[in-house]
Design a protein around this motif. Structure first.
Motif, PDB file in Angstrom:
ATOM      1  N   ALA A   1       0.833  -1.207   0.000  1.00  0.00           N
ATOM      2  CA  ALA A   1       0.000   0.000   0.000  1.00  0.00           C
ATOM      3  C   ALA A   1       0.864   1.252   0.000  1.00  0.00           C
ATOM      4  CB  ALA A   1      -0.925  -0.017   1.213  1.00  0.00           C
ATOM      5  N   GLU A   2       1.964   1.210   0.749  1.00  0.00           N
ATOM      6  CA  GLU A   2       2.855   2.365   0.808  1.00  0.00           C
ATOM      7  C   GLU A   2       3.492   2.638  -0.549  1.00  0.00           C
ATOM      8  OE1 GLU A   2       6.200   4.686   0.695  1.00  0.00           O
ATOM      9  OE2 GLU A   2       6.459   2.505   0.571  1.00  0.00           O
ATOM     10  N   ILE A   3       3.963   1.583  -1.212  1.00  0.00           N
ATOM     11  CA  ILE A   3       4.575   1.770  -2.537  1.00  0.00           C
ATOM     12  C   ILE A   3       3.542   2.324  -3.515  1.00  0.00           C
ATOM     13  CG2 ILE A   3       5.656   0.575  -4.489  1.00  0.00           C
ATOM     14  CD1 ILE A   3       6.809  -1.425  -2.470  1.00  0.00           C
ATOM     15  N   GLY A   4       2.305   1.835  -3.396  1.00  0.00           N
ATOM     16  CA  GLY A   4       1.244   2.283  -4.285  1.00  0.00           C
ATOM     17  C   GLY A   4       0.981   3.773  -4.195  1.00  0.00           C
ATOM     18  N   ILE A   5       1.040   4.338  -2.980  1.00  0.00           N
ATOM     19  CA  ILE A   5       0.764   5.772  -2.836  1.00  0.00           C
ATOM     20  C   ILE A   5       2.027   6.614  -3.001  1.00  0.00           C
ATOM     21  CG2 ILE A   5       1.020   5.766  -0.307  1.00  0.00           C
ATOM     22  CD1 ILE A   5      -1.302   7.989  -2.504  1.00  0.00           C
ATOM     23  N   GLU A   6       3.162   6.075  -2.596  1.00  0.00           N
ATOM     24  CA  GLU A   6       4.394   6.865  -2.636  1.00  0.00           C
ATOM     25  C   GLU A   6       4.676   7.382  -4.042  1.00  0.00           C
ATOM     26  OE1 GLU A   6       9.220   6.285  -2.010  1.00  0.00           O
ATOM     27  OE2 GLU A   6       7.841   4.882  -1.053  1.00  0.00           O
ATOM     28  N   HIS A   7       4.388   6.571  -5.042  1.00  0.00           N
ATOM     29  CA  HIS A   7       4.716   6.954  -6.407  1.00  0.00           C
ATOM     30  C   HIS A   7       3.525   7.569  -7.130  1.00  0.00           C
ATOM     31  CE1 HIS A   7       8.566   5.177  -5.709  1.00  0.00           C
ATOM     32  NE2 HIS A   7       7.961   4.103  -5.230  1.00  0.00           N
ATOM     33  N   ASN A   8       2.565   8.028  -6.330  1.00  0.00           N
ATOM     34  CA  ASN A   8       1.476   8.864  -6.846  1.00  0.00           C
ATOM     35  C   ASN A   8       1.421  10.210  -6.135  1.00  0.00           C
ATOM     36  OD1 ASN A   8      -0.294   7.423  -8.919  1.00  0.00           O
ATOM     37  ND2 ASN A   8      -0.094   5.835  -7.354  1.00  0.00           N
ATOM     38  N   LEU A   9       2.351  10.446  -5.210  1.00  0.00           N
ATOM     39  CA  LEU A   9       2.354  11.706  -4.470  1.00  0.00           C
ATOM     40  C   LEU A   9       2.525  12.880  -5.432  1.00  0.00           C
ATOM     41  CD1 LEU A   9       4.533  10.805  -1.336  1.00  0.00           C
ATOM     42  CD2 LEU A   9       2.047  11.058  -1.460  1.00  0.00           C
ATOM     43  N   GLY A  10       1.714  13.903  -5.223  1.00  0.00           N
ATOM     44  CA  GLY A  10       1.789  15.102  -6.058  1.00  0.00           C
ATOM     45  C   GLY A  10       0.954  15.036  -7.321  1.00  0.00           C
ATOM     46  N   LEU A  11       0.240  13.929  -7.541  1.00  0.00           N
ATOM     47  CA  LEU A  11      -0.576  13.784  -8.749  1.00  0.00           C
ATOM     48  C   LEU A  11      -1.714  14.812  -8.725  1.00  0.00           C
ATOM     49  CD1 LEU A  11      -0.533  11.871 -11.202  1.00  0.00           C
ATOM     50  CD2 LEU A  11      -2.210  10.451 -10.006  1.00  0.00           C
ATOM     51  N   THR A  12      -1.813  15.601  -9.777  1.00  0.00           N
ATOM     52  CA  THR A  12      -2.782  16.695  -9.813  1.00  0.00           C
ATOM     53  C   THR A  12      -4.094  16.264 -10.459  1.00  0.00           C
ATOM     54  OG1 THR A  12      -1.937  17.471 -11.945  1.00  0.00           O
ATOM     55  CG2 THR A  12      -0.944  18.403  -9.953  1.00  0.00           C
ATOM     56  N   CYS A  13      -5.124  17.027 -10.205  1.00  0.00           N
ATOM     57  CA  CYS A  13      -6.431  16.796 -10.816  1.00  0.00           C
ATOM     58  C   CYS A  13      -6.765  18.012 -11.670  1.00  0.00           C
ATOM     59  CB  CYS A  13      -7.501  16.572  -9.743  1.00  0.00           C
ATOM     60  SG  CYS A  13      -9.143  16.253 -10.424  1.00  0.00           S
ATOM     61  N   ASP A  14      -6.598  17.877 -12.978  1.00  0.00           N
ATOM     62  CA  ASP A  14      -6.838  18.995 -13.901  1.00  0.00           C
ATOM     63  C   ASP A  14      -7.607  18.490 -15.115  1.00  0.00           C
ATOM     64  OD1 ASP A  14      -4.734  17.418 -14.632  1.00  0.00           O
ATOM     65  OD2 ASP A  14      -3.379  19.032 -15.206  1.00  0.00           O
ATOM     66  N   PRO A  15      -8.838  18.008 -14.902  1.00  0.00           N
ATOM     67  CA  PRO A  15      -9.603  17.403 -15.999  1.00  0.00           C
ATOM     68  C   PRO A  15      -9.927  18.406 -17.099  1.00  0.00           C
ATOM     69  CG  PRO A  15     -11.024  17.771 -14.098  1.00  0.00           C
ATOM     70  CD  PRO A  15      -9.628  18.065 -13.651  1.00  0.00           C
ATOM     71  N   ILE A  16      -9.733  17.984 -18.335  1.00  0.00           N
ATOM     72  CA  ILE A  16     -10.006  18.846 -19.480  1.00  0.00           C
ATOM     73  C   ILE A  16     -11.510  19.064 -19.609  1.00  0.00           C
ATOM     74  CG2 ILE A  16      -9.807  19.055 -21.982  1.00  0.00           C
ATOM     75  CD1 ILE A  16      -7.283  17.351 -21.800  1.00  0.00           C
ATOM     76  N   ASP A  17     -11.901  20.322 -19.702  1.00  0.00           N
ATOM     77  CA  ASP A  17     -13.296  20.726 -19.853  1.00  0.00           C
ATOM     78  C   ASP A  17     -14.147  20.302 -18.658  1.00  0.00           C
ATOM     79  OD1 ASP A  17     -15.001  22.247 -21.459  1.00  0.00           O
ATOM     80  OD2 ASP A  17     -15.973  20.466 -22.282  1.00  0.00           O
ATOM     81  N   GLY A  18     -13.505  20.010 -17.526  1.00  0.00           N
ATOM     82  CA  GLY A  18     -14.248  19.613 -16.334  1.00  0.00           C
ATOM     83  C   GLY A  18     -14.890  18.244 -16.428  1.00  0.00           C
ATOM     84  N   LEU A  19     -14.473  17.427 -17.397  1.00  0.00           N
ATOM     85  CA  LEU A  19     -15.058  16.101 -17.593  1.00  0.00           C
ATOM     86  C   LEU A  19     -14.151  15.026 -17.000  1.00  0.00           C
ATOM     87  CD1 LEU A  19     -16.100  16.527 -21.343  1.00  0.00           C
ATOM     88  CD2 LEU A  19     -17.605  16.651 -19.347  1.00  0.00           C
ATOM     89  N   VAL A  20     -14.751  13.957 -16.498  1.00  0.00           N
ATOM     90  CA  VAL A  20     -13.969  12.865 -15.910  1.00  0.00           C
ATOM     91  C   VAL A  20     -13.555  11.920 -17.044  1.00  0.00           C
ATOM     92  CG1 VAL A  20     -13.870  11.193 -14.018  1.00  0.00           C
ATOM     93  CG2 VAL A  20     -15.435  13.122 -13.883  1.00  0.00           C
ATOM     94  N   GLN A  21     -12.755  12.447 -17.967  1.00  0.00           N
ATOM     95  CA  GLN A  21     -12.373  11.681 -19.157  1.00  0.00           C
ATOM     96  C   GLN A  21     -10.878  11.750 -19.424  1.00  0.00           C
ATOM     97  OE1 GLN A  21     -14.882  12.789 -22.506  1.00  0.00           O
ATOM     98  NE2 GLN A  21     -16.765  12.587 -21.321  1.00  0.00           N
ATOM     99  N   VAL A  22     -10.358  12.941 -19.650  1.00  0.00           N
ATOM    100  CA  VAL A  22      -8.932  13.129 -19.915  1.00  0.00           C
ATOM    101  C   VAL A  22      -8.359  14.030 -18.837  1.00  0.00           C
ATOM    102  CG1 VAL A  22      -7.214  13.921 -21.587  1.00  0.00           C
ATOM    103  CG2 VAL A  22      -9.373  12.970 -22.402  1.00  0.00           C
ATOM    104  N   PRO A  23      -7.361  13.549 -18.084  1.00  0.00           N
ATOM    105  CA  PRO A  23      -6.595  12.309 -18.243  1.00  0.00           C
ATOM    106  C   PRO A  23      -7.126  11.132 -17.406  1.00  0.00           C
ATOM    107  CG  PRO A  23      -5.517  13.664 -16.616  1.00  0.00           C
ATOM    108  CD  PRO A  23      -6.752  14.422 -17.050  1.00  0.00           C
ATOM    109  N   CYS A  24      -8.313  11.251 -16.865  1.00  0.00           N
ATOM    110  CA  CYS A  24      -8.789  10.338 -15.826  1.00  0.00           C
ATOM    111  C   CYS A  24      -8.844   8.880 -16.274  1.00  0.00           C
ATOM    112  CB  CYS A  24     -10.163  10.784 -15.342  1.00  0.00           C
ATOM    113  SG  CYS A  24     -10.332  12.568 -15.161  1.00  0.00           S
TER     114      CYS A  24
END
Length: 621
Positions: free
Chosen positions: A530-553
């Protein structure tokens, strides 16, 4: 008075200014963390629909519904910034009409919403008709944030003479969880500070209503909080009892497993009994969660729709990816005509992972060396099916190679690696998130934006690893739930608070733990995964194009699923050697969320949301 609770959206560190109450323990019900809902967002769709249903239910209980003439809705912060792309208006209005995210017919949502807009009328609780004008009665305050959480909304209802009947502020804190302050009105006050996934408080077990998980007012969960007087109400049963195995961190969870010689899944299972469930209830609920997940995968790979809703016009990829996998477009996947169509839930007849025959493997190696250049130039994928392309004098046509042969560095010929299981893993994740993006039935796991990671990894286990699917399903989901509880207590599962690290990052961590548990890893190794899984996602931003849950989601879920399996494998190969604990990683994620700019917290104000121009150039797949 109302304005004093507002603050600018662009405050430099708006989360750090809020008093943060840490619950006494992390234990919540698995079936609050994993719940059936509707896409595309748990915080912007499921939560608002649930909040609206709660509000209208309170009005009915207080005999005020028939007096309502007008309803005003204010949306704040992230809800206002990306709410239109996340179907927030549809969710709220249908919630006010009495719909629930778990039971609503997702196919009727577009037509019902269109009728509300066209007729300018709303049927509160399904039977009280009022006039409703979207342009007049829903206000988008994207430049302001309520003090408790970025995903704030305020509902107010008025009598025919204009008198305020009731008002309430709700906060969708991620994963479909809804928090609210005291319901306020001109003649009543009700204490109801935390609705988990139970909309009707009279039918919710007391242990779920009285856990100290509020973001704002810890005293609100004391026994003195007002409750409806109902002799049959379940909330009278052991309201203040602790679960048998309370834990507040990864360390205390690990200590419990050692002290009682139990797995993490066993700890969580026994804690569920605290919430009024029997062994049979827990089994049935876990399997229902899995059936919805599996049905979501089936829907995603079998749909005939070509594009996702929204002005991006994004092509669906899961159906084509799945067809190519099953028909042998990828080297290493045997072409078989007897493979059944993917089925919902696990059963002996459900689709298995491809079982490669020795002769097929030899053929795959040969075809990998001399790939047939199909007429479909957009895919360049070799075809292991019987010869259908033209041949010249019995010779296989050479593949197209990009690059000059008159150069010191010769170009590389096209080839593909033989990892069919991983290809299916990616396909499963994409399928789930395409269903979510289209507003379909989904399981918050732990959110909708990250709903593809956990189902994909679990499907991978069921089809490619497990010899006892039902046991694996229970072990995986209960173990993953424990990790999700730790993140919910110690940090956040809301992208509006912590960016995508709080969604895909947390889902990756949960899936890593579940995979390791299904492989028989020790609790310590499970937490390391679980630690490895989150450690390498730290800092991941949420900036969906056009406010849609599509790209890059959508693609991000695919990569999150692959990363989860890799993290689990790495933890099991590390033999207990690690430098960072899960608790340290969760705290690092919380601090990262505090420091992260609000522009990267589900507001579409920066990053990909501003650099990518619409319409997108959609890659063929």
């Amino acid at each position: 008075m109302l304005r004093s609770s507002l603050r600018p959206l662009f405050s430099r560190r708006h989360i750090s200014t809020v008093h943060r109450h840490i619950p006494e323990h992390a234990v919540i019900s698995t079936f609050d963390l994993f719940s059936v809902g509707v896409g595309p967002s748990s915080s912007h769709t499921v939560g608002p629909m649930r909040a609206a249903k709660i509000f209208i239910t309170d009005l009915k209980d207080l005999k005020l519904l028939e007096k309502v003439h007008t309803v005003k809705i204010n949306l704040y912060g992230s809800l206002a910034a990306t709410g239109k792309g996340h179907h927030t208006p549809q969710a709220i209005l249908l919630g006010l009409e009495g719909s629930d995210p778990e039971t609503i017919d997702t196919g009727t949502i577009p037509s019902r919403y269109a009728d509300i807009l066209q007729n300018k009328s709303l049927f509160l609780a399904g039977d009280h008709r009022i006039s409703y004008d979207m342009d007049r009665d829903m206000l988008w305050r994207w430049d302001q944030v309520l003090k408790t959480h970025p995903n704030g909304m305020r509902f107010s209802c008025f009598a025919e003479n204009g008198d305020l009947l009731a008002t309430n502020e709700y906060f969708s804190v991620g994963g479909g969880f809804v928090v609210n302050d005291k319901t306020k009105g001109t003649s009543f006050i009700i204490d109801e500070n935390l609705f988990y996934k139970g909309v009707d408080k009279k039918t919710v077990h007391g242990a779920r209503l009285h856990q100290s998980h509020s973001l704002s007012d810890p005293e609100a969960h004391s026994p003195s909080s007002a409750q409806p007087e109902d002799s049959t109400c379940k909330t009278s049963i052991a309201d203040n009892e602790q679960p048998p195995y309370p834990f507040d961190s990864g360390d205390t969870l690990l200590s419990l497993t050692k002290k009682h010689n139990m797995t993490i899944a066993q700890i969580v299972h026994d804690n569920e009994k605290h919430f009024g469930y029997t062994d049979e209830d827990i089994r049935d609920k876990v399997m229902r969660i899995w059936r919805v997940m599996d049905e979501c995968i089936r829907t995603g790979v079998s749909t005939s729709e070509r594009t996702l809703p929204g002005r991006l016009g994004l092509r669906r990829r899961a159906p084509m990816l799945y067809k190519r996998l099953m028909r042998g477009f990828y080297p290493g996947v045997a072409a078989r005509s007897d493979i059944p169509t993917i089925d919902s839930a696990w059963s002996p007849e459900a689709i298995d992972g491809p079982r490669q025959q020795p002769q097929a493997a030899d053929a795959s190696i040969a075809s990998n060396r001399y790939a047939d250049n199909s007429s479909d130039t957009s895919s360049h994928m070799s075809d292991n099916r019987p010869d259908r392309s033209p041949r010249i004098s019995g010779m296989v046509r050479a593949p197209r190679v990009t690059g000059s042969f008159d150069h010191a560095i010769l170009p590389m010929p096209p080839r593909r690696t033989v990892i069919p299981a991983m290809d299916f893993l990616s396909c499963y994740a994409i399928a789930v998130n395409e269903v979510n993006a289209s507003g379909g039935r989904i399981v918050t796991s732990p959110t909708n934006g990250a709903a593809g990671v956990i189902p994909a990894v679990l499907k991978y286990i069921v089809e490619f690893v497990s010899d006892d699917p039902e046991k694996s399903i229970h072990t995986f989901l209960l173990t993953a739930a424990a990790i999700g509880m730790l993140f919910k207590r110690g940090s956040t599962i809301s992208a509006a608070e912590g960016g995508c690290q709080a969604e895909v990052g947390v889902a990756c961590s949960m899936a890593s733990a579940g995979f390791a548990a299904c492989m028989g890893a020790s609790p310590e190794t499970v937490l390391q995964a679980a630690e490895i899984g989150i450690e390498h996602n730290l800092g991941l931003t949420c900036d969906p194009i056009d406010g849609l849950v599509q790209v890059p989601c959508i693609e991000r879920n695919s990569l999150g699923a692959v990363k989860a399996v890799t993290a689990a494998q790495l933890s099991m190969a590390s033999d207990g050697i690690y430098s960072v604990t899960l608790d340290e990683a969760i705290e690092a994620m919380r601090l990262t969320a505090v420091d992260m700019s609000v522009k990267y917290k589900e507001t579409s104000l920066s990053g990909l949301a501003t650099t990518v121009k619409i319409p997108l150039t959609v890659p063929a797949c």
